[in-house]
Design a protein around this motif. Structure first.
Motif, PDB file in Angstrom:
ATOM      1  N   ALA A   1       0.831  -1.206   0.000  1.00  0.00           N
ATOM      2  CA  ALA A   1       0.000   0.000   0.000  1.00  0.00           C
ATOM      3  C   ALA A   1       0.868   1.259   0.000  1.00  0.00           C
ATOM      4  N   VAL A   2       1.966   1.235   0.751  1.00  0.00           N
ATOM      5  CA  VAL A   2       2.885   2.382   0.776  1.00  0.00           C
ATOM      6  C   VAL A   2       3.455   2.607  -0.616  1.00  0.00           C
ATOM      7  N   LEU A   3       3.869   1.520  -1.256  1.00  0.00           N
ATOM      8  CA  LEU A   3       4.445   1.618  -2.597  1.00  0.00           C
ATOM      9  C   LEU A   3       3.427   2.162  -3.599  1.00  0.00           C
ATOM     10  N   LYS A   4       2.197   1.713  -3.495  1.00  0.00           N
ATOM     11  CA  LYS A   4       1.151   2.210  -4.406  1.00  0.00           C
ATOM     12  C   LYS A   4       0.914   3.705  -4.199  1.00  0.00           C
TER      13      LYS A   4
ATOM     14  N   VAL B   1       4.307  10.035  -7.403  1.00  0.00           N
ATOM     15  CA  VAL B   1       5.250  10.306  -8.497  1.00  0.00           C
ATOM     16  C   VAL B   1       4.478  10.634  -9.772  1.00  0.00           C
ATOM     17  N   LYS B   2       3.425   9.884 -10.042  1.00  0.00           N
ATOM     18  CA  LYS B   2       2.619  10.151 -11.243  1.00  0.00           C
ATOM     19  C   LYS B   2       2.029  11.558 -11.201  1.00  0.00           C
ATOM     20  N   ALA B   3       1.650  12.014 -10.009  1.00  0.00           N
ATOM     21  CA  ALA B   3       1.023  13.329  -9.857  1.00  0.00           C
ATOM     22  C   ALA B   3       2.039  14.470  -9.822  1.00  0.00           C
ATOM     23  N   ASP B   4       3.311  14.139  -9.659  1.00  0.00           N
ATOM     24  CA  ASP B   4       4.355  15.165  -9.552  1.00  0.00           C
ATOM     25  C   ASP B   4       4.608  15.797 -10.925  1.00  0.00           C
ATOM     26  N   THR B   5       4.255  17.063 -11.057  1.00  0.00           N
ATOM     27  CA  THR B   5       4.424  17.746 -12.341  1.00  0.00           C
ATOM     28  C   THR B   5       5.807  18.385 -12.479  1.00  0.00           C
ATOM     29  N   LYS B   6       6.547  18.455 -11.390  1.00  0.00           N
ATOM     30  CA  LYS B   6       7.861  19.104 -11.431  1.00  0.00           C
ATOM     31  C   LYS B   6       9.012  18.125 -11.688  1.00  0.00           C
ATOM     32  N   MET B   7       8.752  16.837 -11.513  1.00  0.00           N
ATOM     33  CA  MET B   7       9.803  15.836 -11.708  1.00  0.00           C
ATOM     34  C   MET B   7      10.114  15.682 -13.196  1.00  0.00           C
ATOM     35  N   PRO B   8      11.395  15.710 -13.560  1.00  0.00           N
ATOM     36  CA  PRO B   8      11.762  15.512 -14.969  1.00  0.00           C
ATOM     37  C   PRO B   8      11.245  14.161 -15.486  1.00  0.00           C
ATOM     38  N   ALA B   9      10.813  14.147 -16.742  1.00  0.00           N
ATOM     39  CA  ALA B   9      10.191  12.949 -17.329  1.00  0.00           C
ATOM     40  C   ALA B   9      11.084  11.715 -17.220  1.00  0.00           C
ATOM     41  N   LYS B  10      12.364  11.873 -17.507  1.00  0.00           N
ATOM     42  CA  LYS B  10      13.280  10.729 -17.460  1.00  0.00           C
ATOM     43  C   LYS B  10      13.392  10.173 -16.042  1.00  0.00           C
ATOM     44  N   GLU B  11      13.490  11.071 -15.085  1.00  0.00           N
ATOM     45  CA  GLU B  11      13.580  10.682 -13.675  1.00  0.00           C
ATOM     46  C   GLU B  11      12.275  10.023 -13.217  1.00  0.00           C
ATOM     47  N   LYS B  12      11.153  10.584 -13.660  1.00  0.00           N
ATOM     48  CA  LYS B  12       9.843  10.035 -13.309  1.00  0.00           C
ATOM     49  C   LYS B  12       9.689   8.619 -13.859  1.00  0.00           C
ATOM     50  N   LYS B  13      10.073   8.426 -15.119  1.00  0.00           N
ATOM     51  CA  LYS B  13       9.965   7.100 -15.733  1.00  0.00           C
ATOM     52  C   LYS B  13      10.805   6.087 -14.980  1.00  0.00           C
ATOM     53  N   GLN B  14      12.034   6.467 -14.623  1.00  0.00           N
ATOM     54  CA  GLN B  14      12.925   5.563 -13.890  1.00  0.00           C
ATOM     55  C   GLN B  14      12.337   5.218 -12.526  1.00  0.00           C
ATOM     56  N   ALA B  15      11.830   6.226 -11.820  1.00  0.00           N
ATOM     57  CA  ALA B  15      11.244   5.995 -10.497  1.00  0.00           C
ATOM     58  C   ALA B  15      10.035   5.066 -10.601  1.00  0.00           C
ATOM     59  N   LEU B  16       9.175   5.310 -11.573  1.00  0.00           N
ATOM     60  CA  LEU B  16       7.984   4.469 -11.749  1.00  0.00           C
ATOM     61  C   LEU B  16       8.372   3.043 -12.142  1.00  0.00           C
ATOM     62  N   ASP B  17       9.361   2.914 -13.026  1.00  0.00           N
ATOM     63  CA  ASP B  17       9.834   1.573 -13.409  1.00  0.00           C
ATOM     64  C   ASP B  17      10.349   0.822 -12.181  1.00  0.00           C
ATOM     65  N   ASP B  18      11.144   1.508 -11.356  1.00  0.00           N
ATOM     66  CA  ASP B  18      11.703   0.879 -10.155  1.00  0.00           C
ATOM     67  C   ASP B  18      10.596   0.470  -9.181  1.00  0.00           C
ATOM     68  N   MET B  19       9.643   1.364  -8.961  1.00  0.00           N
ATOM     69  CA  MET B  19       8.565   1.071  -8.004  1.00  0.00           C
ATOM     70  C   MET B  19       7.638  -0.032  -8.524  1.00  0.00           C
ATOM     71  N   ASN B  20       7.343  -0.017  -9.809  1.00  0.00           N
ATOM     72  CA  ASN B  20       6.503  -1.085 -10.369  1.00  0.00           C
ATOM     73  C   ASN B  20       7.210  -2.431 -10.312  1.00  0.00           C
ATOM     74  N   ALA B  21       8.523  -2.433 -10.495  1.00  0.00           N
ATOM     75  CA  ALA B  21       9.298  -3.672 -10.364  1.00  0.00           C
ATOM     76  C   ALA B  21       9.252  -4.160  -8.915  1.00  0.00           C
ATOM     77  N   ALA B  22       9.352  -3.222  -7.970  1.00  0.00           N
ATOM     78  CA  ALA B  22       9.288  -3.589  -6.552  1.00  0.00           C
ATOM     79  C   ALA B  22       7.927  -4.182  -6.199  1.00  0.00           C
ATOM     80  N   LEU B  23       6.875  -3.696  -6.838  1.00  0.00           N
ATOM     81  CA  LEU B  23       5.533  -4.239  -6.591  1.00  0.00           C
ATOM     82  C   LEU B  23       5.431  -5.706  -7.006  1.00  0.00           C
ATOM     83  N   LYS B  24       6.212  -6.084  -8.009  1.00  0.00           N
ATOM     84  CA  LYS B  24       6.167  -7.461  -8.506  1.00  0.00           C
ATOM     85  C   LYS B  24       6.901  -8.427  -7.579  1.00  0.00           C
TER      86      LYS B  24
END
Length: 149
Positions: free
Chosen positions: A85-88, A94-117
């Motif tokens: 639940a914390v990870l979600k 992160v998805k709602a963060d409009t100030k985070m650079p796109a590349k950084e956001k993609k990497q963070a989301l990829d890492d977190m989605n991998a952690a969910l698995k």
């Protein structure tokens, strides 16, 4: 990691040892070559024993058990909701963060989605949740080397 039922004495020992352990980490105690350096191992053992642990291995296992529980605490409410639940919630933030650079956001989301698995182990000792919750602020302050920086 071997899950154990944490005690108040162990939590207090971790808090007491953190400053010295952090200083050893700064010296490279967490490097892969650490085990071959007898002096560093002796220092780690000494700090752990001074804090009331039988050995550095016991101290390290207690840290792992605390970290497992902390991963399930919502930092905003300081309530245990489970690691998934914390990870979600973090993913949503992160998805709602409009100030985070796109590349950084993609990497963070990829890492977190991998952690969910790869879900965290189920906490076997439910009493650990209440105990870690009681010391939540102190533990987060001691164990997270200023994540807010």
């Amino acid at each position: 990691m071997k899950q154990v039922a944490l005690t108040e004495k162990q939590i207090q020992g971790v808090l007491a040892a953190q400053k010295d352990m952090a200083a050893l980490d700064d010296k490279g105690a967490d490097s892969p070559n650490m085990e071959s350096d007898g002096k560093v191992v002796a220092e780690l053992e000494s700090v752990a024993k001074k804090a009331g642990f039988a050995s550095y291995a016991e101290y390290d296992n207690v840290i792992d058990n605390i970290s497992l529980v902390l991963a399930g605490f919502d930092p905003a409410t300081k309530k245990y909701i489970g690691a998934e639940a914390v990870l979600k919630r973090q993913i949503a933030a992160v998805k709602a963060d409009t100030k985070m650079p796109a590349k950084e956001k993609k990497q963070a989301l990829d890492d977190m989605n991998a952690a969910l698995k790869t879900p965290s182990p189920v906490i076997e000792n439910k009493g650990n949740i209440d105990l870690v919750g009681k010391y939540y602020d102190k533990l987060v302050g001691a164990l997270s080397e200023s994540e807010d920086d």
